[in-house]
Scaffold this active site. Sequence first.
Site, mmCIF file in Angstrom:
data_model
loop_
_atom_site.group_PDB
_atom_site.id
_atom_site.type_symbol
_atom_site.label_atom_id
_atom_site.label_comp_id
_atom_site.label_asym_id
_atom_site.label_seq_id
_atom_site.Cartn_x
_atom_site.Cartn_y
_atom_site.Cartn_z
ATOM 1 N N THR A 13 0.826 -1.216 0.000
ATOM 2 C CA THR A 13 0.000 0.000 0.000
ATOM 3 C C THR A 13 0.860 1.266 0.000
ATOM 4 O O THR A 13 0.335 2.371 -0.048
ATOM 5 C CB THR A 13 -0.897 0.041 1.259
ATOM 6 O OG1 THR A 13 -0.040 -0.071 2.414
ATOM 7 C CG2 THR A 13 -1.919 -1.081 1.264
ATOM 8 N N VAL A 16 6.492 2.810 -2.650
ATOM 9 C CA VAL A 16 7.270 1.853 -3.456
ATOM 10 C C VAL A 16 6.360 0.717 -3.918
ATOM 11 O O VAL A 16 6.395 0.303 -5.086
ATOM 12 C CB VAL A 16 8.468 1.297 -2.650
ATOM 13 C CG1 VAL A 16 9.160 0.171 -3.420
ATOM 14 C CG2 VAL A 16 9.466 2.415 -2.335
ATOM 15 N N CYS A 133 18.405 3.878 -2.749
ATOM 16 C CA CYS A 133 17.913 4.561 -3.949
ATOM 17 C C CYS A 133 18.950 5.465 -4.621
ATOM 18 O O CYS A 133 18.903 5.662 -5.829
ATOM 19 C CB CYS A 133 16.661 5.359 -3.600
ATOM 20 S SG CYS A 133 16.811 6.277 -2.068
ATOM 21 N N GLN A 160 18.023 14.752 -2.696
ATOM 22 C CA GLN A 160 17.053 13.665 -2.653
ATOM 23 C C GLN A 160 15.629 14.176 -2.396
ATOM 24 O O GLN A 160 15.404 15.027 -1.549
ATOM 25 C CB GLN A 160 17.474 12.641 -1.593
ATOM 26 C CG GLN A 160 18.810 11.994 -1.935
ATOM 27 C CD GLN A 160 19.274 10.925 -0.946
ATOM 28 O OE1 GLN A 160 20.465 10.831 -0.681
ATOM 29 N NE2 GLN A 160 18.387 10.117 -0.416
ATOM 30 N N GLY A 164 11.445 9.885 -1.162
ATOM 31 C CA GLY A 164 12.350 8.948 -0.491
ATOM 32 C C GLY A 164 11.913 8.701 0.945
ATOM 33 O O GLY A 164 12.303 7.714 1.555
ATOM 34 N N HIS A 249 15.598 11.694 -7.511
ATOM 35 C CA HIS A 249 16.836 12.076 -6.835
ATOM 36 C C HIS A 249 17.863 12.551 -7.869
ATOM 37 O O HIS A 249 17.956 11.998 -8.968
ATOM 38 C CB HIS A 249 17.455 10.867 -6.109
ATOM 39 C CG HIS A 249 16.714 10.427 -4.871
ATOM 40 N ND1 HIS A 249 15.602 11.068 -4.380
ATOM 41 C CD2 HIS A 249 16.960 9.391 -4.013
ATOM 42 C CE1 HIS A 249 15.190 10.443 -3.279
ATOM 43 N NE2 HIS A 249 15.995 9.425 -3.038
ATOM 44 N N ASN A 319 13.656 7.835 -7.992
ATOM 45 C CA ASN A 319 14.016 6.992 -6.837
ATOM 46 C C ASN A 319 12.998 5.910 -6.559
ATOM 47 O O ASN A 319 13.353 4.836 -6.067
ATOM 48 C CB ASN A 319 14.214 7.861 -5.588
ATOM 49 C CG ASN A 319 13.104 8.857 -5.365
ATOM 50 O OD1 ASN A 319 12.950 9.790 -6.152
ATOM 51 N ND2 ASN A 319 12.316 8.660 -4.326
HETATM 52 N N1 LIG Z 1 10.714 5.757 -1.252
HETATM 53 C C1 LIG Z 1 11.858 5.429 -1.809
HETATM 54 O O1 LIG Z 1 12.387 6.112 -2.718
HETATM 55 C C2 LIG Z 1 12.566 4.182 -1.376
HETATM 56 C C3 LIG Z 1 13.653 3.767 -2.115
HETATM 57 C C4 LIG Z 1 14.324 2.626 -1.729
HETATM 58 C C5 LIG Z 1 13.892 1.924 -0.627
HETATM 59 N N2 LIG Z 1 12.832 2.358 0.084
HETATM 60 C C6 LIG Z 1 12.448 1.581 1.260
HETATM 61 O O2 LIG Z 1 11.194 0.950 1.044
HETATM 62 C C7 LIG Z 1 10.464 0.917 2.263
HETATM 63 C C8 LIG Z 1 9.091 1.504 2.056
HETATM 64 O O3 LIG Z 1 9.207 2.783 1.519
HETATM 65 P P1 LIG Z 1 7.944 3.587 0.967
HETATM 66 O O4 LIG Z 1 8.530 4.803 0.359
HETATM 67 O O5 LIG Z 1 7.037 2.747 0.113
HETATM 68 O O6 LIG Z 1 7.173 3.964 2.346
HETATM 69 P P2 LIG Z 1 5.639 4.270 2.603
HETATM 70 O O7 LIG Z 1 4.997 4.962 1.471
HETATM 71 O O8 LIG Z 1 5.608 4.928 3.936
HETATM 72 O O9 LIG Z 1 4.959 2.819 2.729
HETATM 73 C C9 LIG Z 1 5.232 1.981 3.800
HETATM 74 C C10 LIG Z 1 4.561 0.646 3.593
HETATM 75 O O10 LIG Z 1 4.943 -0.221 4.657
HETATM 76 C C11 LIG Z 1 3.781 -0.699 5.312
HETATM 77 N N3 LIG Z 1 4.031 -0.873 6.731
HETATM 78 C C12 LIG Z 1 4.421 0.071 7.619
HETATM 79 N N4 LIG Z 1 4.505 -0.464 8.867
HETATM 80 C C13 LIG Z 1 4.192 -1.766 8.732
HETATM 81 C C14 LIG Z 1 4.101 -2.856 9.642
HETATM 82 N N5 LIG Z 1 4.349 -2.714 10.957
HETATM 83 N N6 LIG Z 1 3.750 -4.074 9.165
HETATM 84 C C15 LIG Z 1 3.478 -4.236 7.855
HETATM 85 N N7 LIG Z 1 3.548 -3.251 6.946
HETATM 86 C C16 LIG Z 1 3.894 -2.032 7.379
HETATM 87 C C17 LIG Z 1 2.734 0.350 5.043
HETATM 88 O O11 LIG Z 1 1.467 -0.228 5.215
HETATM 89 P P3 LIG Z 1 0.181 0.531 5.811
HETATM 90 O O12 LIG Z 1 -0.642 0.953 4.623
HETATM 91 O O13 LIG Z 1 -0.515 -0.526 6.598
HETATM 92 O O14 LIG Z 1 0.660 1.670 6.639
HETATM 93 C C18 LIG Z 1 3.052 0.710 3.606
HETATM 94 O O15 LIG Z 1 2.542 -0.266 2.725
HETATM 95 C C19 LIG Z 1 11.322 1.644 3.308
HETATM 96 O O16 LIG Z 1 12.069 0.667 4.014
HETATM 97 C C20 LIG Z 1 12.237 2.470 2.482
HETATM 98 O O17 LIG Z 1 13.474 2.708 3.102
HETATM 99 C C21 LIG Z 1 12.135 3.461 -0.276
#
Ligand SMILES: NC(=O)c1ccc[n+]([C@@H]2O[C@H](COP(=O)([O-])OP(=O)(O)OC[C@H]3O[C@@H](n4cnc5c(N)ncnc54)[C@H](OP(=O)(O)O)[C@@H]3O)[C@@H](O)[C@H]2O)c1
Length: 345
Positions: A13, A16, A133, A160, A164, A249, A319
Amino acid sequence: MTGAPRIALVGGTGAVGRTFLELIAQRGFETSSIRLIASARSAGQVLPVPGGAEAVVEDLATCDFAGVDLAFFSAGTPISAEHAPRAAAAGALVVDNTNAFRMDPDSPLVVPQVNGHLLAERPKSGIVANPNCSTIPLARLLKPIQERYGLRRVTVSTYQAASGGGQSGIDELRADTAARLADPAAPAPGNSRFGPGLAFNVVPAIDRFLEHGGTLEEQKMRQESRRILGLDGLDLTATCVRVPVVNGHSEAVVIDTERAADAAEVAALLAGQEEVRVWTEGFPTPRTVTDQPDLVHVGRVRTDPENANRLLLWLVADNLRIGAALNALQIAEKAVSHGIVGGAL
Ligand SMILES: NC(=O)c1ccc[n+]([C@@H]2O[C@H](COP(=O)([O-])OP(=O)(O)OC[C@H]3O[C@@H](n4cnc5c(N)ncnc54)[C@H](OP(=O)(O)O)[C@@H]3O)[C@@H](O)[C@H]2O)c1
C-alpha cells in the site's frame, strides 16, 4: 515452480509498493497471483492489482507465506529484519528493499545491470537485497568508468526528493508548501519527517547521524557501492541532502580516475550503457525526466580543466522506480530467467 510466480508484496500500500504494481503491469511481468500485505491499519482494504483483479490487503503480523514464490518487502528495515526470513523459510525468494540485509554475506546486493550474475544461484539466505535509492544509479555509472579508467576517489552530493521518505514524505512536503505559501512564517510541521521541514528549504540530514558525524544514508552509499562494484577499498564520500522535490533524486558526482578521461569519450561510454540517457544538450532535472522514468539520466559530463584525471557529472533518476521498485522487479525478472524462484524447501 511451475508457471508464473505467485507473488506477495509486503508494503503493497506504500509509495514503493504502488510503483511496483504499476511496473508489473507496464513491463508485462507474468504472475499467477498477487497478494498485498501491509500493517493492521490497511488490512481488509480491497485494492486493484494488475490483470484486472483485486486483492484484499492482509496483515503482515498474521499472514502465512506458504505458497509464495517471490516476496517483495518494502515496509521498513525492522519489518524486513523480522519477517523476510520467515518468507524465505516458507520457500519464497525474497527481494528486500530495505537496509536490513544489504551487508549480509548470505544475501547478495544486486543491481542487475552491474552484478546481475549473482542471481545465477539462489542465495543462501533466500534473500536478495536491493540497494539504496541513491546508490543504484551511481553504481550503474561508476561500473563502466571503473572498467575503462579505474577509480581513485568518488565524491558525491545528493539532492534527494521527498518521496524517499515514503507517501507521508510526499504528503508532508505538499502540505508544508501550501502552508508556507499562505503564510511564510507558518510553523514547521509537527513531527516532521524532515527535521526543520522541507518546503522552501534543503536539509543535509537523511537517516540517523552516526558517531563520526556522517549519516547512515551517507555510510550506505559508501558501503553498498563498494560491495556492488567489488571494490572493498573504494574511497567514496557522500553528503546526502533532502530537497523540496516531490520525486526524483539528483546527484553531483566528482570522480577521480586512475587514467586521464576525455569528457566526450566518457559521455559516449555512458550513452552505451543499458537504460542510460546522456544529455548532450541541456541537462536533466527531476521535472524534465518524467517522460522517461526508467532511464538513468546523465548530464554536464566534463573533465576538470585543471585535472585531466577528474571527471564531473550530474545524474537524475526516479528513486521510486530505478532506486527501488524497478531495480527490484529487474532482479525478479533475472531470478525467474535463471530459474531460482520458488521451490527452495
Ligand atoms: N521511497 C523510496 O524512494 C525508497 C527507495 C528505496 C527503498 N525504500 C524503502 O522501502 C520501504 C518503504 O518505503 P515507501 O517509500 O514505500 O514507504 P511508505 O509509502 O511509507 O509505505 C510503507 C509501507 O509499509 C507498510 N508498513 C508500515 N509499517 C508496517 C508494519 N508494521 N507491518 C506491515 N507493513 C507495514 C505500510 O502499510 P500501511 O498501509 O498498513 O501503513 C506501507 O505499505 C522503506 O524501508 C524504504 O526505506 C524506499
